[in-house]
Scaffold this motif. Structure first.
Motif, PDB file in Angstrom:
ATOM      1  N   TYR A 176      16.481  34.622  18.948  1.00  0.00           N
ATOM      2  CA  TYR A 176      15.613  33.658  19.635  1.00  0.00           C
ATOM      3  C   TYR A 176      14.387  33.272  18.489  1.00  0.00           C
ATOM      4  CZ  TYR A 176      18.015  33.992  23.949  1.00  0.00           C
ATOM      5  OH  TYR A 176      19.107  33.956  25.147  1.00  0.00           O
ATOM      6  N   CYS A 228      28.591  31.884  22.101  1.00  0.00           N
ATOM      7  CA  CYS A 228      27.333  31.763  21.750  1.00  0.00           C
ATOM      8  C   CYS A 228      26.865  31.379  20.067  1.00  0.00           C
ATOM      9  CB  CYS A 228      26.416  32.915  22.116  1.00  0.00           C
ATOM     10  SG  CYS A 228      24.548  32.443  22.104  1.00  0.00           S
ATOM     11  N   GLY A 229      27.296  31.945  19.538  1.00  0.00           N
ATOM     12  CA  GLY A 229      27.223  31.879  17.937  1.00  0.00           C
ATOM     13  C   GLY A 229      27.451  32.816  17.062  1.00  0.00           C
ATOM     14  N   CYS A 230      26.824  34.087  17.117  1.00  0.00           N
ATOM     15  CA  CYS A 230      27.068  35.329  16.246  1.00  0.00           C
ATOM     16  C   CYS A 230      28.381  35.752  16.453  1.00  0.00           C
ATOM     17  CB  CYS A 230      25.897  36.238  16.298  1.00  0.00           C
ATOM     18  SG  CYS A 230      25.871  37.090  18.017  1.00  0.00           S
ATOM     19  N   ARG A 249      14.620  31.629  15.427  1.00  0.00           N
ATOM     20  CA  ARG A 249      14.657  30.220  15.458  1.00  0.00           C
ATOM     21  C   ARG A 249      13.406  29.561  15.993  1.00  0.00           C
ATOM     22  NH1 ARG A 249      20.515  29.225  18.193  1.00  0.00           N
ATOM     23  NH2 ARG A 249      20.064  31.132  19.389  1.00  0.00           N
ATOM     24  N   CYS A 291      19.347  39.442  20.774  1.00  0.00           N
ATOM     25  CA  CYS A 291      19.341  37.980  21.189  1.00  0.00           C
ATOM     26  C   CYS A 291      17.698  37.669  20.820  1.00  0.00           C
ATOM     27  CB  CYS A 291      19.595  37.577  22.486  1.00  0.00           C
ATOM     28  SG  CYS A 291      21.516  37.713  22.768  1.00  0.00           S
TER      29      CYS A 291
HETATM   30  S1  SF4 Z   1      23.835  33.809  18.762  1.00  0.00           S
HETATM   31 FE1  SF4 Z   1      24.219  35.942  19.111  1.00  0.00          FE
HETATM   32  S2  SF4 Z   1      22.213  37.003  18.790  1.00  0.00           S
HETATM   33 FE2  SF4 Z   1      21.923  34.905  18.939  1.00  0.00          FE
HETATM   34  S3  SF4 Z   1      21.385  34.249  21.336  1.00  0.00           S
HETATM   35 FE3  SF4 Z   1      23.702  33.976  20.988  1.00  0.00          FE
HETATM   36  S4  SF4 Z   1      24.604  36.062  21.494  1.00  0.00           S
HETATM   37 FE4  SF4 Z   1      22.446  36.248  20.859  1.00  0.00          FE
END
Ligand code: SF4
Length: 179
Positions: free
Chosen positions: A89, A165-167, A92, A85
């Motif tokens: 962060y 979250c995203g990944c 980005r 993370c």
């Molecule tokens: S997308 Fe994945 S790496 Fe990025 S903040 Fe969310 S959990 Fe963490």
């Protein structure tokens, strides 16, 4: 002040933007840069929802369209778990500060600051580091008290609501580890 506001998704952006606009101090440009969101269909759904939300609310939006799954995996390797993370962060927020500096904005921030699921203090620290590196002010706000209300509004508007979250690692955690 002209602010470049990194936006992770439309639902998280609603209350952050409201709060900044209601203060009367900011002219917002939403900034889409989220190479951490996978797979492609999820990335596209979140990006398009944000663009549609901004367009229907007369909010300027700047899109840096970068879907690079392999590059993201290489960037976080070998820290797929504990440290991924921070790298995410940093990537980005750094790009946001860089674009704010190059684009003549007065300041920058991120809607990630609204989520109780993110590492809030780490986000703040990285924002402050980028403020120094790019000589453009980081606007820190603890938007977390607005999170539930923002989600409720997004749901009532029928916006696309993501489930993780995203990944791909967060997707695995959401659906596998929570079984
Ligand atoms: S997308 Fe994945 S790496 Fe990025 S903040 Fe969310 S959990 Fe963490």
């Amino acid at each position: 002040m002209k602010i470049l506001l990194h936006t992770c998704c439309a639902p998280c952006s609603i209350k952050c933007m409201d709060d900044l606009m209601e203060s009367g101090d900011f002219e917002i440009t939403a900034f889409w840069y989220n190479p951490n969101i996978h797979p492609w269909t999820e990335y596209k759904a979140r990006k398009n929802t944000l663009i549609e939300y901004c367009n229907s609310n007369n909010i300027d939006v700047l899109v840096q369209d970068e879907y690079r799954l392999r590059r993201f995996i290489c960037d976080i390797y070998p820290d797929f778990d504990l440290k991924r993370c921070e790298t995410c962060y940093r990537k980005r927020i750094k790009r946001t500060a860089e674009c704010a500096s190059e684009g003549g904005y007065d300041c920058f921030s991120t809607t990630l600051l609204i989520s109780p699921y993110q590492k809030h203090n780490m986000l703040r620290q990285i924002g402050l580091e980028m403020e120094e590196e790019y000589a453009v002010k980081f606007i820190y706000r603890d938007f977390r008290p607005y999170f539930r209300e923002g989600q409720r509004i997004a749901r009532s508007m029928g916006l696309y609501m993501q489930k993780y979250c995203g990944c791909i690692f967060s997707e695995e955690e959401r659906y596998t580890f929570s079984k």
